[in-house]
Design an enzyme around this catalytic site. Structure first.
Site, PDB file in Angstrom:
ATOM      1  N   HIS A 228      41.338  -5.540  47.212  1.00 18.45           N
ATOM      2  CA  HIS A 228      42.661  -5.370  46.871  1.00 18.45           C
ATOM      3  C   HIS A 228      42.709  -4.806  45.334  1.00 18.45           C
ATOM      4  O   HIS A 228      42.840  -5.766  44.529  1.00 18.45           O
ATOM      5  CB  HIS A 228      43.593  -6.332  47.231  1.00 18.45           C
ATOM      6  CG  HIS A 228      43.459  -7.052  48.788  1.00 18.45           C
ATOM      7  ND1 HIS A 228      43.955  -6.564  49.689  1.00 18.45           N
ATOM      8  CD2 HIS A 228      42.770  -8.277  49.263  1.00 18.45           C
ATOM      9  CE1 HIS A 228      43.356  -7.235  50.839  1.00 18.45           C
ATOM     10  NE2 HIS A 228      42.644  -8.348  50.405  1.00 18.45           N
TER      11      HIS A 228
ATOM     12  N   ARG B  53      49.284 -17.063  46.741  1.00 17.32           N
ATOM     13  CA  ARG B  53      50.036 -16.185  47.419  1.00 17.32           C
ATOM     14  C   ARG B  53      51.283 -15.621  46.674  1.00 17.32           C
ATOM     15  O   ARG B  53      51.495 -14.460  46.431  1.00 17.32           O
ATOM     16  CB  ARG B  53      50.055 -16.307  49.032  1.00 17.32           C
ATOM     17  CG  ARG B  53      50.352 -14.848  49.495  1.00 17.32           C
ATOM     18  CD  ARG B  53      50.386 -15.086  51.066  1.00 17.32           C
ATOM     19  NE  ARG B  53      51.521 -15.705  51.464  1.00 17.32           N
ATOM     20  CZ  ARG B  53      51.854 -15.757  52.921  1.00 17.32           C
ATOM     21  NH1 ARG B  53      51.344 -15.067  53.702  1.00 17.32           N
ATOM     22  NH2 ARG B  53      53.176 -16.227  53.329  1.00 17.32           N
TER      23      ARG B  53
ATOM     24  N   TYR C  99      47.818  -2.563  50.640  1.00 19.24           N
ATOM     25  CA  TYR C  99      49.152  -2.521  51.196  1.00 19.24           C
ATOM     26  C   TYR C  99      50.429  -2.567  50.489  1.00 19.24           C
ATOM     27  O   TYR C  99      51.558  -2.876  50.968  1.00 19.24           O
ATOM     28  CB  TYR C  99      49.376  -4.157  52.170  1.00 19.24           C
ATOM     29  CG  TYR C  99      48.888  -5.496  51.318  1.00 19.24           C
ATOM     30  CD1 TYR C  99      49.796  -6.019  50.462  1.00 19.24           C
ATOM     31  CD2 TYR C  99      47.474  -5.718  51.238  1.00 19.24           C
ATOM     32  CE1 TYR C  99      49.186  -7.136  49.682  1.00 19.24           C
ATOM     33  CE2 TYR C  99      47.008  -6.943  50.576  1.00 19.24           C
ATOM     34  CZ  TYR C  99      48.108  -7.481  49.749  1.00 19.24           C
ATOM     35  OH  TYR C  99      47.659  -8.696  49.061  1.00 19.24           O
TER      36      TYR C  99
ATOM     37  N   HIS D 297      47.037  -6.018  59.266  1.00 20.69           N
ATOM     38  CA  HIS D 297      46.586  -6.966  57.817  1.00 20.69           C
ATOM     39  C   HIS D 297      46.156  -8.157  58.483  1.00 20.69           C
ATOM     40  O   HIS D 297      45.099  -8.832  57.973  1.00 20.69           O
ATOM     41  CB  HIS D 297      48.119  -7.217  57.358  1.00 20.69           C
ATOM     42  CG  HIS D 297      47.820  -8.253  56.075  1.00 20.69           C
ATOM     43  ND1 HIS D 297      47.987  -9.568  56.462  1.00 20.69           N
ATOM     44  CD2 HIS D 297      47.438  -8.169  54.821  1.00 20.69           C
ATOM     45  CE1 HIS D 297      47.745 -10.341  55.390  1.00 20.69           C
ATOM     46  NE2 HIS D 297      47.499  -9.241  54.546  1.00 20.69           N
TER      47      HIS D 297
ATOM     48  N   HIS E  19      36.758 -12.581  56.192  1.00 23.07           N
ATOM     49  CA  HIS E  19      36.446 -13.912  55.995  1.00 23.07           C
ATOM     50  C   HIS E  19      35.995 -14.518  57.282  1.00 23.07           C
ATOM     51  O   HIS E  19      34.832 -15.301  57.336  1.00 23.07           O
ATOM     52  CB  HIS E  19      37.911 -14.426  55.775  1.00 23.07           C
ATOM     53  CG  HIS E  19      38.671 -13.870  54.820  1.00 23.07           C
ATOM     54  ND1 HIS E  19      38.238 -13.980  53.282  1.00 23.07           N
ATOM     55  CD2 HIS E  19      39.924 -13.161  54.536  1.00 23.07           C
ATOM     56  CE1 HIS E  19      39.032 -13.243  52.402  1.00 23.07           C
ATOM     57  NE2 HIS E  19      39.931 -12.984  53.209  1.00 23.07           N
TER      58      HIS E  19
ATOM     59  N   ASP F  67      37.337  -8.698  46.983  1.00 21.93           N
ATOM     60  CA  ASP F  67      38.678  -9.247  47.512  1.00 21.93           C
ATOM     61  C   ASP F  67      39.478  -9.525  46.417  1.00 21.93           C
ATOM     62  O   ASP F  67      40.199  -8.350  45.947  1.00 21.93           O
ATOM     63  CB  ASP F  67      38.428 -10.723  48.200  1.00 21.93           C
ATOM     64  CG  ASP F  67      39.837 -10.829  48.912  1.00 21.93           C
ATOM     65  OD1 ASP F  67      40.664 -10.465  49.088  1.00 21.93           O
ATOM     66  OD2 ASP F  67      39.528 -12.079  49.812  1.00 21.93           O
TER      67      ASP F  67
HETATM   68 ZN   LIG Z   1      41.915  -9.896  51.630  1.00 18.90          ZN
END
Ligand SMILES: [Zn+2]
Length: 437
Positions: free
Chosen positions: A51, A76, A115, A195, A257, A308
């Site tokens: 990302h 997050r 995203y 996602h 993951h 990541d």
């Molecule tokens: Zn990710």
């Protein structure tokens, strides 16, 4: 183009010395021939999960909140706040910095699990693929091979509406598939990425798969224990189990993951041919948990690695974390290895992750005729590698920290890194600093 090295790690073993013949970006053959003995060629590493915008968060989330209990979920929220502020120009500058770092670390291709599609208020850009195109532009400028994985994000969580912080991400399947189509018609290698089972329901997932055609399919799965509990409550099954049984998973799939799996999930995911997309430094940083590497690898499971969140951008460090986390759990040594790699951990994890990443991104993954010429040259004169056999040098590079051992990096046969540095290093760093300050 010829890439010559004292030792070349091909998919059949070492060719020493060897010359890689390249035409139109692809490997034509690997033959023996005179080459400098202090150079060692290994496959370029695909970075299967990125990302890019999160690179700007590195160093900004490592301070405890007064309330305590910091977790993936509190991280997050901070990440969403950053996502809310990134403009197209910012994204291009950040991604160029990140891709230079990846190339200098030996990563030759990247899968962008992307995203942040819309404007900060949630309105689509005039070109709905605007943000995707900025990533493609940064990749083209720096020379990393990119596979775009635009992300479908519909819900805020299992059965929950999206929050304000998620409004840049969300859209329906039709508008999503239009972005996929726009990228494909611009000749960008493009897969699809629902996602997670949190953000995409079964009906949407089926519509997406029906509309996507044959291409890589990436999904976040079972990163957090809470996600497994929610999946059990809402879908009646653990996330990996639900995907395996209800949707069907094969070699087109990359389960990113896949941290929390029971014995049956480990065995069945390994058998499915899918790639487990492991991001060990991010998973450690976020407190996700430890992937069941030994059980999965001994069941013949495929895996690749991704940086990541980019708290670390270093494939050797990802692979070291993968192996050493297994040693700490099992209290044994040299766990990820096989006969084909001469039982050398470094050679096994690098080759397996390159191969798995190549499958997940739809390109490369080995030094083999017919594949793109994505190659990393290590400097055997580096003090950490001096006097070691090729297998031992690869072990030292991955299990130790041989910083500065990467001499050159080739993507499609083009030399993007020379003397350990990318040609655009200084100007990309200048632009990144200017934006950050
Ligand atoms: Zn990710």
């Amino acid at each position: 183009v010829e890439i010559a090295a004292g030792h070349v790690l091909t998919s059949r073993g070492w060719t020493s010395p060897g010359i890689i013949d390249v035409r139109d970006g692809r490997i034509v053959e690997i033959r023996s021939g005179a080459a400098p003995s202090d150079r060692m060629a290994i496959p370029g590493m695909p970075n299967l999960h990125s990302h890019a915008f999160q690179r700007a968060l590195a160093g900004r989330t490592e301070r405890g909140s007064p309330a305590g209990h910091d977790s993936f979920w509190t991280w997050r929220t901070e990440m969403y706040e950053l996502a809310g502020s990134i403009r197209p120009d910012d994204l291009e500058v950040i991604a160029a910095m990140l891709y230079v770092e990846m190339l200098e670390a030996g990563m030759t291709s990247v899968g962008e699990f992307h995203y942040v599609h819309h404007q900060p208020d949630g309105t689509p850009y005039a070109d709905p693929a605007e943000m995707s195109r900025r990533l493609v532009a940064a990749a083209a400028r720096t020379g990393i091979a990119i596979t775009m994985l635009p992300v479908l994000y519909v819900h805020g969580g299992f059965g929950a509406p999206p929050s304000d912080l998620q409004r840049r991400f969300v859209m329906g399947v039709d508008r999503y598939l239009a972005i996929v189509e726009a990228l494909r018609s611009a000749n960008v290698a493009t897969g699809v990425a629902p996602h997670s089972l949190r953000a995409v329901g079964e009906a949407e997932l089926r519509d997406l798969l029906a509309g996507a055609g044959r291409c890589p399919i990436h999904i976040h799965a079972a990163e957090q224990a809470r996600e497994v509990e929610e999946s059990l409550a809402h879908l009646g099954a653990r996330p990996v189990r639900w995907l395996l049984d209800r949707i069907g998973v094969d070699e087109r799939w990359c389960l990113v993951h896949a941290t929390h799996m029971d014995d049956g999930e480990v065995a069945d995911l390994a058998r499915s041919g899918a790639v487990a997309g492991l991001c060990p430094t991010t998973e450690a940083n976020l407190g996700d948990g430890i992937f069941r590497g030994v059980e999965y690898a001994t069941s013949g499971g495929r895996f690749g690695i991704g940086s990541d969140s980019h708290v670390v951008v270093d494939p050797a460090e990802e692979l070291r974390a993968l192996e050493t986390s297994q040693r700490l759990i099992h209290r044994r040594r040299n766990l990820l290895q096989d006969d084909g790699s001469g039982r050398h951990v470094g050679r096994y994890v690098w080759s397996a992750a390159a191969r798995g990443g190549g499958i997940a991104l739809g390109r490369g993954g080995a030094i083999e005729a017919g594949l793109p010429a994505d190659v990393v040259i290590l400097d055997l004169a580096h003090p950490r590698l001096a006097g070691l056999s090729p297998n031992e040098a690869l072990d030292a590079f991955i299990l130790g920290s041989a910083h500065g051992a990467i001499a050159e990096v080739y993507v499609n046969g083009d030399r993007r890194v020379e003397g350990g540095r990318h040609r655009l290093h200084d100007e990309v760093v200048r632009a990144y600093r200017r934006r950050a300050e």
